[in-house]
Scaffold this motif. Structure first.
Motif, PDB file in Angstrom:
ATOM      1  N   VAL A 199       0.868  -1.177   0.000  1.00  0.00           N
ATOM      2  CA  VAL A 199       0.000   0.000   0.000  1.00  0.00           C
ATOM      3  C   VAL A 199       0.904   1.226   0.000  1.00  0.00           C
ATOM      4  N   GLU A 200       0.653   2.142  -0.939  1.00  0.00           N
ATOM      5  CA  GLU A 200       1.487   3.332  -1.068  1.00  0.00           C
ATOM      6  C   GLU A 200       0.624   4.586  -1.056  1.00  0.00           C
ATOM      7  N   GLU A 201       1.259   5.672  -0.680  1.00  0.00           N
ATOM      8  CA  GLU A 201       0.634   6.994  -0.782  1.00  0.00           C
ATOM      9  C   GLU A 201       0.407   7.334  -2.254  1.00  0.00           C
ATOM     10  N   LYS A 202      -0.776   7.829  -2.579  1.00  0.00           N
ATOM     11  CA  LYS A 202      -1.078   8.261  -3.942  1.00  0.00           C
ATOM     12  C   LYS A 202      -0.414   9.609  -4.204  1.00  0.00           C
ATOM     13  N   LEU A 203       0.317   9.688  -5.300  1.00  0.00           N
ATOM     14  CA  LEU A 203       1.026  10.913  -5.661  1.00  0.00           C
ATOM     15  C   LEU A 203       0.224  11.711  -6.674  1.00  0.00           C
ATOM     16  N   GLU A 204       0.371  13.021  -6.644  1.00  0.00           N
ATOM     17  CA  GLU A 204      -0.268  13.872  -7.659  1.00  0.00           C
ATOM     18  C   GLU A 204       0.801  14.623  -8.421  1.00  0.00           C
ATOM     19  N   GLY A 205       0.716  14.575  -9.735  1.00  0.00           N
ATOM     20  CA  GLY A 205       1.680  15.271 -10.566  1.00  0.00           C
ATOM     21  C   GLY A 205       1.645  14.738 -11.983  1.00  0.00           C
ATOM     22  N   GLU A 206       2.774  14.817 -12.666  1.00  0.00           N
ATOM     23  CA  GLU A 206       2.888  14.325 -14.033  1.00  0.00           C
ATOM     24  C   GLU A 206       3.973  13.255 -14.098  1.00  0.00           C
ATOM     25  N   GLU A 207       3.634  12.143 -14.711  1.00  0.00           N
ATOM     26  CA  GLU A 207       4.570  11.036 -14.827  1.00  0.00           C
ATOM     27  C   GLU A 207       5.564  11.258 -15.964  1.00  0.00           C
ATOM     28  N   PHE A 208       6.761  10.722 -15.788  1.00  0.00           N
ATOM     29  CA  PHE A 208       7.741  10.693 -16.874  1.00  0.00           C
ATOM     30  C   PHE A 208       8.698   9.535 -16.648  1.00  0.00           C
ATOM     31  N   SER A 209       9.319   9.091 -17.716  1.00  0.00           N
ATOM     32  CA  SER A 209      10.266   7.977 -17.657  1.00  0.00           C
ATOM     33  C   SER A 209      11.669   8.512 -17.894  1.00  0.00           C
ATOM     34  N   LEU A 210      12.595   8.116 -17.054  1.00  0.00           N
ATOM     35  CA  LEU A 210      14.004   8.457 -17.228  1.00  0.00           C
ATOM     36  C   LEU A 210      14.768   7.129 -17.206  1.00  0.00           C
ATOM     37  N   ILE A 211      15.237   6.715 -18.368  1.00  0.00           N
ATOM     38  CA  ILE A 211      15.838   5.398 -18.559  1.00  0.00           C
ATOM     39  C   ILE A 211      17.337   5.571 -18.788  1.00  0.00           C
ATOM     40  N   SER A 212      18.122   4.672 -18.206  1.00  0.00           N
ATOM     41  CA  SER A 212      19.579   4.783 -18.285  1.00  0.00           C
ATOM     42  C   SER A 212      20.205   3.461 -18.717  1.00  0.00           C
ATOM     43  N   PHE A 213      21.202   3.537 -19.603  1.00  0.00           N
ATOM     44  CA  PHE A 213      22.094   2.398 -19.810  1.00  0.00           C
ATOM     45  C   PHE A 213      22.954   2.296 -18.559  1.00  0.00           C
ATOM     46  N   CYS A 214      23.180   1.083 -18.074  1.00  0.00           N
ATOM     47  CA  CYS A 214      23.919   0.919 -16.815  1.00  0.00           C
ATOM     48  C   CYS A 214      24.817  -0.313 -16.898  1.00  0.00           C
ATOM     49  N   ASP A 215      26.116  -0.136 -16.569  1.00  0.00           N
ATOM     50  CA  ASP A 215      27.008  -1.291 -16.557  1.00  0.00           C
ATOM     51  C   ASP A 215      27.380  -1.714 -15.137  1.00  0.00           C
ATOM     52  N   GLY A 216      26.703  -1.095 -14.149  1.00  0.00           N
ATOM     53  CA  GLY A 216      26.976  -1.405 -12.758  1.00  0.00           C
ATOM     54  C   GLY A 216      27.855  -0.380 -12.084  1.00  0.00           C
ATOM     55  N   ARG A 217      28.613   0.371 -12.892  1.00  0.00           N
ATOM     56  CA  ARG A 217      29.474   1.435 -12.362  1.00  0.00           C
ATOM     57  C   ARG A 217      29.142   2.789 -12.990  1.00  0.00           C
ATOM     58  N   THR A 218      28.876   2.761 -14.289  1.00  0.00           N
ATOM     59  CA  THR A 218      28.621   3.988 -15.047  1.00  0.00           C
ATOM     60  C   THR A 218      27.209   3.947 -15.606  1.00  0.00           C
ATOM     61  N   LEU A 219      26.532   5.100 -15.581  1.00  0.00           N
ATOM     62  CA  LEU A 219      25.214   5.223 -16.209  1.00  0.00           C
ATOM     63  C   LEU A 219      25.277   6.239 -17.338  1.00  0.00           C
ATOM     64  N   ALA A 220      24.623   5.937 -18.440  1.00  0.00           N
ATOM     65  CA  ALA A 220      24.447   6.879 -19.553  1.00  0.00           C
ATOM     66  C   ALA A 220      22.948   7.113 -19.689  1.00  0.00           C
ATOM     67  N   HIS A 221      22.521   8.332 -19.392  1.00  0.00           N
ATOM     68  CA  HIS A 221      21.097   8.633 -19.317  1.00  0.00           C
ATOM     69  C   HIS A 221      20.504   8.936 -20.694  1.00  0.00           C
ATOM     70  N   MET A 222      19.280   8.500 -20.891  1.00  0.00           N
ATOM     71  CA  MET A 222      18.557   8.739 -22.140  1.00  0.00           C
ATOM     72  C   MET A 222      17.619   9.933 -21.981  1.00  0.00           C
ATOM     73  N   PRO A 223      17.088  10.463 -23.081  1.00  0.00           N
ATOM     74  CA  PRO A 223      16.119  11.552 -22.983  1.00  0.00           C
ATOM     75  C   PRO A 223      14.889  11.141 -22.175  1.00  0.00           C
ATOM     76  N   ALA A 224      14.280  12.108 -21.489  1.00  0.00           N
ATOM     77  CA  ALA A 224      13.031  11.853 -20.764  1.00  0.00           C
ATOM     78  C   ALA A 224      11.895  11.626 -21.755  1.00  0.00           C
ATOM     79  N   VAL A 225      10.981  10.731 -21.392  1.00  0.00           N
ATOM     80  CA  VAL A 225       9.851  10.375 -22.253  1.00  0.00           C
ATOM     81  C   VAL A 225       8.594  10.343 -21.402  1.00  0.00           C
TER      82      VAL A 225
END
Length: 450
Positions: A199-225
């Motif tokens: 059970v979680e608190e309901k949030l109000e706002g706008e959703e977005f996805s932030l996806i990253s390539f990850c090798d366990g040490r370094t992350l390369a972030h992709m554009p927000a969608v």
């Protein structure tokens, strides 16, 4: 040793539009790798790019690893969540095949809602709303604790099946639940199946996805969608796997501030580090943060352990860097040495789906694709089969149209022009990427922040 262009054989696990986009991105690579696929169905778009193709269950790891070994795969990339949850990455690594996709233990970031919430809490990572996990047997024996929590968050709670439920394990107050009794009934339904829930608190706002390539040490972030789950225009109707997505040329979204992007990236980075500490192994794959911009900053909705569909379609269409090089770097923990760049273009993705989708979709209708499409557009096949040389829909999201342009308005126009040339008993959300829909998002965030 890194395989040369002549002997690179890449396994794609999965057979939806996401995996079609993955296949197209791999095929664009300068090494010109040989592609093979193990999917739950035969996708004609993927099959056209592959030298070998097998169909089988996504929930049994051994046959996937055996297929990869039989065909001499030198690298694998896993698309859907089900094979990750059952340890397909573990089986592939055990067979000596470097893999883009986390092991079963690390994939709990998606396969267990409670694991994710507790990870953030344990490592002091921001973004968590209030949450509490309930064990099925304990709840069935005594509903008192849950009733108290639901009353505390009356009208402001979300109930989630702790495990993977194909998008059907989440119910939200106001959308699906309209009373304390309805909330209790859903919890009883999950508990009767033996499923723990959160059970979680309901949030109000706008959703977005932030996806990253990850090798366990370094992350390369992709554009927000931003994804659009509801079936019908105006964000109405039942939830779906996602009717479409858009991203802007600046790699942000019109309703976000720069500090929202910074916060989401930071959370992804902290979660990757926490996963390595918690599981004793590096997270090597795609780390997908599902966030919500709220009046109080960025909050986490959920994590996925793979590319989102449709987000992947926008992102891989925009990817300028060599995808094989990125995947190979993830598998050898060398992402810091690879340049990851995306086009400075806006993108709009719209899914064409069968009438009746998602609850009672038509099946078996012919899918007629346009003979010519603009160079700024790309088609990805989803739930499509080929029968006697004819494409037919199989009952889910059928064809994704992705258009890119200097502006969102221009990309949206191209997407609509292409969809207009796809006839038949199908529909799509014409409002995705439009000025009116985006302005509603901007106005919503403006009201919340002031």
């Amino acid at each position: 040793m890194t395989p040369s262009a002549s002997n690179e054989i890449i396994l794609i696990v999965g057979s939806g539009a996401r995996e079609h986009a993955i296949a197209e991105a791999l095929a664009r690579s300068s090494p010109q790798p040989k592609l093979i696929c193990f999917g739950s169905a035969r996708n004609p778009g993927i099959a056209r790019l592959c030298s070998s193709y097998a169909v089988g269950s996504m929930s049994i790891a051994a046959p996937i690893a055996a297929f990869a070994k039989e065909h001499g795969a030198t690298l694998a990339i896993i698309g859907p969540e089900a094979p990750l949850a059952v340890g397909t990455a573990d089986a592939l690594w055990a067979a000596g095949i470097p893999t883009v996709g986390p092991t079963q233990s690390l994939a709990r970031i998606e396969s267990s809602k409670a694991f994710t919430r507790e990870l953030l809490a344990k490592y002091g990572i921001p973004g968590n709303p209030f949450f509490q996990r309930f064990d099925a047997a304990e709840f069935l024996a005594d509903e008192g604790d849950l009733t108290a929590v639901l009353r505390q968050w009356d009208g402001q709670h979300v109930i989630k099946d702790d495990g993977l439920a194909g998008g059907k394990g989440v119910k939200v107050c106001g959308d699906h639940l309209h009373s304390l009794e309805e909330s209790l009934a859903f919890c009883r339904e999950l508990a009767a199946l033996g499923h723990p829930f959160v059970v979680e608190e309901k949030l109000e706002g706008e959703e977005f996805s932030l996806i990253s390539f990850c090798d366990g040490r370094t992350l390369a972030h992709m554009p927000a969608v931003q994804d659009h789950k509801r079936a019908f225009e105006g964000d109405k109707g039942p939830n779906t796997g996602g009717m479409g997505t858009y991203s802007d040329a600046d790699h942000s979204l019109p309703f976000l501030r720069a500090d929202d992007i910074t916060a989401a990236r930071k959370i992804n980075e902290q979660v990757a580090a926490a996963l390595a500490a918690e599981c004793g192994a590096p997270y090597q794959g795609i780390l997908y943060g599902g966030f919500m911009a709220t009046r109080d900053g960025v909050r986490l909705i959920e994590y996925n352990a793979r590319f989102g569909d449709p987000e992947c379609l926008n992102l891989l269409t925009l990817l300028e860097s060599d995808f094989v090089a990125i995947c190979r770097a993830i598998a050898r923990q060398g992402l810091a040495d690879v340049t990851v760049e995306f086009s400075q273009l806006a993108s709009v993705c719209k899914y064409v789906v069968p009438e009746g989708y998602p609850e009672a979709p038509r099946k078996g209708d012919q899918v007629r694709l346009p003979e010519q499409i603009p160079g700024s557009a790309q088609l990805y096949l989803g739930a499509v089969d080929e029968v006697d040389g004819i494409l037919v829909g199989t009952g889910s999201r059928t064809v994704a149209v992705v258009a890119t342009a200097e502006t969102l308005a221009a990309a949206e126009l191209v997407a609509e022009q292409v969809i207009a040339t796809i006839p038949g008993p199908f529909f799509h959300r014409a409002d995705i990427g439009t000025k009116a829909l985006i302005q509603r998002r901007i106005d919503h965030m403006t009201r919340l922040r002031h």
